[in-house]
Design an enzyme around this catalytic site. Structure first.
Site, mmCIF file in Angstrom:
data_model
loop_
_atom_site.group_PDB
_atom_site.id
_atom_site.type_symbol
_atom_site.label_atom_id
_atom_site.label_comp_id
_atom_site.label_asym_id
_atom_site.label_seq_id
_atom_site.Cartn_x
_atom_site.Cartn_y
_atom_site.Cartn_z
ATOM 1 N N GLY A 1 0.908 -0.992 -0.091
ATOM 2 C CA GLY A 1 0.037 -0.107 -0.162
ATOM 3 C C GLY A 1 0.904 1.193 -0.024
ATOM 4 O O GLY A 1 1.876 1.228 -0.623
ATOM 5 N N SER B 1 5.539 -5.271 -1.237
ATOM 6 C CA SER B 1 5.620 -3.878 -1.743
ATOM 7 C C SER B 1 6.008 -2.681 -0.522
ATOM 8 O O SER B 1 7.248 -2.990 0.017
ATOM 9 C CB SER B 1 4.300 -3.568 -2.304
ATOM 10 O OG SER B 1 4.379 -2.169 -2.941
ATOM 11 N N ALA B 2 5.036 -2.138 0.064
ATOM 12 C CA ALA B 2 5.314 -1.236 1.096
ATOM 13 C C ALA B 2 6.097 -2.022 2.303
ATOM 14 O O ALA B 2 6.837 -1.762 3.144
ATOM 15 C CB ALA B 2 4.008 -0.634 1.689
ATOM 16 N N HIS C 1 8.473 -3.032 -7.455
ATOM 17 C CA HIS C 1 7.913 -2.415 -8.419
ATOM 18 C C HIS C 1 8.796 -1.849 -9.767
ATOM 19 O O HIS C 1 8.637 -1.025 -10.280
ATOM 20 C CB HIS C 1 6.595 -1.832 -8.303
ATOM 21 C CG HIS C 1 5.673 -2.149 -7.320
ATOM 22 N ND1 HIS C 1 4.929 -3.131 -7.564
ATOM 23 C CD2 HIS C 1 5.540 -1.810 -5.869
ATOM 24 C CE1 HIS C 1 4.222 -3.450 -6.455
ATOM 25 N NE2 HIS C 1 4.597 -2.685 -5.577
ATOM 26 N N GLU D 1 8.300 -6.844 -11.109
ATOM 27 C CA GLU D 1 7.241 -7.457 -10.760
ATOM 28 C C GLU D 1 7.502 -8.959 -10.741
ATOM 29 O O GLU D 1 8.219 -9.499 -11.891
ATOM 30 C CB GLU D 1 6.095 -7.163 -11.663
ATOM 31 C CG GLU D 1 5.754 -5.469 -11.503
ATOM 32 C CD GLU D 1 5.067 -4.831 -10.363
ATOM 33 O OE1 GLU D 1 6.031 -5.217 -9.052
ATOM 34 O OE2 GLU D 1 4.342 -4.491 -10.237
#
Length: 229
Positions: free
Chosen positions: A85, A115-116, A152, A187
């Site tokens: 997020g 991710s985060a 990413h 990715e």
């Protein structure tokens, strides 16, 4: 010895809608039959986020945000999964709730980030792609790994009309002010530390070191030197 760490670039596989389908095998091996506490603070709707991940993972996943004292639970958790997020919101909330310090004190726990959540495992969140939608009270993070990651990661597109910095240019800007290596995770890629071993899996990545040309990394590359140097 610190607990093992799995850092995913993303939760959805490239071109797919089923969360974590690309990483089922490595997640199963990493999490095993442990009770896993999910840290949902990178998104605003914690309940919906937890339900989405719980359905996808199929492990004993529990919602940290529903605990009366999330920090106390995090301090003794045998495994945590920190979702993606906005990295600034995530760091703001885990610091405010005492979870950041609790996870620092419990470095033997098994850590998974996406991710985060991958950004939170770094020494600081300098290489996140996110907008600073809230002041997190400092950029220092967990330092579960001693290097930086750019989840990413996108390669420059020569056909693009975008005039802002590419990811590569932003990482070069990071190195104008900071010395440490950065792994650009494309990715579908992940970094998995088990004991004193660190390996790249899932997809290729790009390694950036200050004053050097970027290096392409194939899936399966042994990067243990990043945690031993």
């Amino acid at each position: 010895m610190p607990g093992d760490v799995l850092l995913l670039s993303n939760s959805r596989p490239p071109g797919g809608a089923v969360p974590f389908a690309h990483a089922r095998e490595v997640l199963a091996g990493h999490l095993g039959d442990r009770t896993v506490w999910f840290v949902p603070y990178a998104l605003a709707d914690h309940d919906a986020y937890f339900a989405w991940v719980a359905e996808a993972l199929g492990v004993d996943l529990r919602p940290l945000h529903r605990e009366p004292d999330p920090a106390a639970t995090a301090a003794t958790a045998e495994a945590v999964f920190v979702g993606g997020g906005n990295t600034f919101r995530l760091l703001h909330d885990v610091r405010r709730l005492g979870i950041l310090d609790a996870l620092r004190s419990n470095d033997a726990s098994r850590y998974t980030g996406s991710s985060a959540g991958t950004n939170l495992a770094q020494p600081a969140i300098h290489t996140t792609n996110d907008m600073p939608i809230v002041d997190p009270g400092g950029l220092d993070a967990l330092a579960r790994v001693p290097f930086h990651v750019n989840p990413h990661y996108l390669d420059p597109d020569p056909a693009s009309t975008h005039q802002g910095e590419t990811r590569e240019e932003r990482i070069h800007e990071f190195h104008e002010m900071n010395p440490g290596p950065v792994v650009g995770l494309r990715e579908g890629a992940w970094l998995h530390r088990t004991g004193d071993t660190l390996a790249l899996g899932g997809n290729t990545a790009r390694l950036f070191r200050r004053g050097e040309e970027p290096v392409e990394l194939a899936a399966g590359t042994d990067l243990s030197w990043l945690i031993s140097s």
